[in-house]
Design a protein around this motif. Sequence first.
Motif, PDB file in Angstrom:
ATOM      1  N   THR A 104       0.800  -1.216   0.000  1.00 44.92           N
ATOM      2  CA  THR A 104       0.000   0.000   0.000  1.00 44.92           C
ATOM      3  C   THR A 104       0.839   1.275   0.000  1.00 44.92           C
ATOM      4  OG1 THR A 104      -0.112  -0.074   2.419  1.00 44.92           O
ATOM      5  CG2 THR A 104      -1.934  -1.093   1.208  1.00 44.92           C
ATOM      6  N   ASP A 105       2.097   1.184   0.454  1.00 50.04           N
ATOM      7  CA  ASP A 105       2.899   2.408   0.592  1.00 50.04           C
ATOM      8  C   ASP A 105       3.820   2.613  -0.606  1.00 50.04           C
ATOM      9  OD1 ASP A 105       5.860   1.446   2.150  1.00 50.04           O
ATOM     10  OD2 ASP A 105       4.213   0.061   1.783  1.00 50.04           O
ATOM     11  N   LEU A 106       4.112   3.867  -0.868  1.00 47.57           N
ATOM     12  CA  LEU A 106       4.955   4.247  -2.001  1.00 47.57           C
ATOM     13  C   LEU A 106       6.394   3.774  -1.828  1.00 47.57           C
ATOM     14  CD1 LEU A 106       5.251   5.763  -4.675  1.00 47.57           C
ATOM     15  CD2 LEU A 106       5.633   7.850  -3.367  1.00 47.57           C
ATOM     16  N   VAL A 107       6.910   3.773  -0.610  1.00 45.62           N
ATOM     17  CA  VAL A 107       8.307   3.370  -0.373  1.00 45.62           C
ATOM     18  C   VAL A 107       8.531   1.923  -0.819  1.00 45.62           C
ATOM     19  CG1 VAL A 107      10.066   2.998   1.394  1.00 45.62           C
ATOM     20  CG2 VAL A 107       8.628   5.029   1.493  1.00 45.62           C
ATOM     21  N   SER A 108       7.629   1.028  -0.464  1.00 43.10           N
ATOM     22  CA  SER A 108       7.766  -0.375  -0.874  1.00 43.10           C
ATOM     23  C   SER A 108       7.669  -0.517  -2.385  1.00 43.10           C
ATOM     24  CB  SER A 108       6.695  -1.234  -0.202  1.00 43.10           C
ATOM     25  OG  SER A 108       6.883  -1.255   1.187  1.00 43.10           O
ATOM     26  N   LEU A 109       6.770   0.232  -2.998  1.00 41.58           N
ATOM     27  CA  LEU A 109       6.664   0.200  -4.457  1.00 41.58           C
ATOM     28  C   LEU A 109       7.939   0.721  -5.111  1.00 41.58           C
ATOM     29  CD1 LEU A 109       2.995   1.301  -5.197  1.00 41.58           C
ATOM     30  CD2 LEU A 109       4.040  -0.893  -5.744  1.00 41.58           C
ATOM     31  N   GLU A 110       8.524   1.774  -4.545  1.00 37.71           N
ATOM     32  CA  GLU A 110       9.778   2.305  -5.086  1.00 37.71           C
ATOM     33  C   GLU A 110      10.897   1.276  -4.978  1.00 37.71           C
ATOM     34  OE1 GLU A 110      10.484   5.962  -3.003  1.00 37.71           O
ATOM     35  OE2 GLU A 110       9.240   7.117  -4.389  1.00 37.71           O
ATOM     36  N   GLN A 111      10.939   0.538  -3.860  1.00 39.34           N
ATOM     37  CA  GLN A 111      11.945  -0.508  -3.713  1.00 39.34           C
ATOM     38  C   GLN A 111      11.772  -1.575  -4.785  1.00 39.34           C
ATOM     39  OE1 GLN A 111      11.543  -1.975   0.291  1.00 39.34           O
ATOM     40  NE2 GLN A 111      12.568  -0.192   1.196  1.00 39.34           N
ATOM     41  N   ALA A 112      10.536  -1.998  -5.009  1.00 41.92           N
ATOM     42  CA  ALA A 112      10.269  -3.033  -6.011  1.00 41.92           C
ATOM     43  C   ALA A 112      10.623  -2.543  -7.417  1.00 41.92           C
ATOM     44  CB  ALA A 112       8.801  -3.443  -5.957  1.00 41.92           C
ATOM     45  N   VAL A 113      10.225  -1.322  -7.751  1.00 39.63           N
ATOM     46  CA  VAL A 113      10.509  -0.785  -9.078  1.00 39.63           C
ATOM     47  C   VAL A 113      12.015  -0.604  -9.270  1.00 39.63           C
ATOM     48  CG1 VAL A 113      10.229   1.279 -10.517  1.00 39.63           C
ATOM     49  CG2 VAL A 113       8.244   0.206  -9.481  1.00 39.63           C
ATOM     50  N   THR A 114      12.738  -0.222  -8.220  1.00 39.91           N
ATOM     51  CA  THR A 114      14.194  -0.128  -8.310  1.00 39.91           C
ATOM     52  C   THR A 114      14.796  -1.491  -8.619  1.00 39.91           C
ATOM     53  OG1 THR A 114      14.290   1.726  -6.760  1.00 39.91           O
ATOM     54  CG2 THR A 114      16.294   0.451  -7.037  1.00 39.91           C
ATOM     55  N   LEU A 115      14.348  -2.514  -7.915  1.00 39.65           N
ATOM     56  CA  LEU A 115      14.844  -3.872  -8.166  1.00 39.65           C
ATOM     57  C   LEU A 115      14.565  -4.297  -9.606  1.00 39.65           C
ATOM     58  CD1 LEU A 115      16.004  -6.614  -7.228  1.00 39.65           C
ATOM     59  CD2 LEU A 115      13.672  -7.219  -6.555  1.00 39.65           C
TER      60      LEU A 115
END
Length: 191
Positions: free
Chosen positions: A27-38
């Motif tokens: 739900t949070d943007l930080v986790s999505l940013e981590q996934a997209v970075t990976l």
Amino acid sequence: MSCIDLEEVAPPKKETVCSRSFGIKVTDLVSLEQAVTLYASRAAEKLRRQQSYASTVHVFINTSRFNDPRENYANSIRIPLTTQTSSTIVLTKAAIWGLRKIYRRGYQYQKAGVMLSGLVDEETRQADLFGVTSGRARSMKLMEVMDTINDKMGRGTIHLASEGISKAWSMRRGNKSPNYTTDWDELVCVE
């Protein structure tokens, strides 16, 4: 009589995609940013292995399609790059910028991904309008060092900080089949 010619050397890919479903709802943007970075990092590694450069980054996110239709959200954005590149840093910055544009608070995301398209090789790569190449050589050297260390020490040994350390969102692998046929360490030994 052969009906289909055998391809001894696979032609270079025209696009590269890296996407996964999450192990938990994000739900949070930080986790999505981590996934997209990976995912951008993995796609950039594929590019460099193929010795290609991307001119477009495409980022997508979506919720589970089995949700109530009012709780569904899916969006994507295409980001054209000023110069073709295979740099993990440049591609990740573009992907995170795109993610921030399409992210909507209040949804439980199930999947994200990064697609690199407009791939060209070194011969067809278009030069910068002003011929600025000072940072390009340095960036390529850095990517070469990262790839070498990750090849020797294992994938993910060196990664961008925006990828994070604890990845609670990562894919669940509890029911993963053993790699008996592809990994020497998992080969069954009978004594």
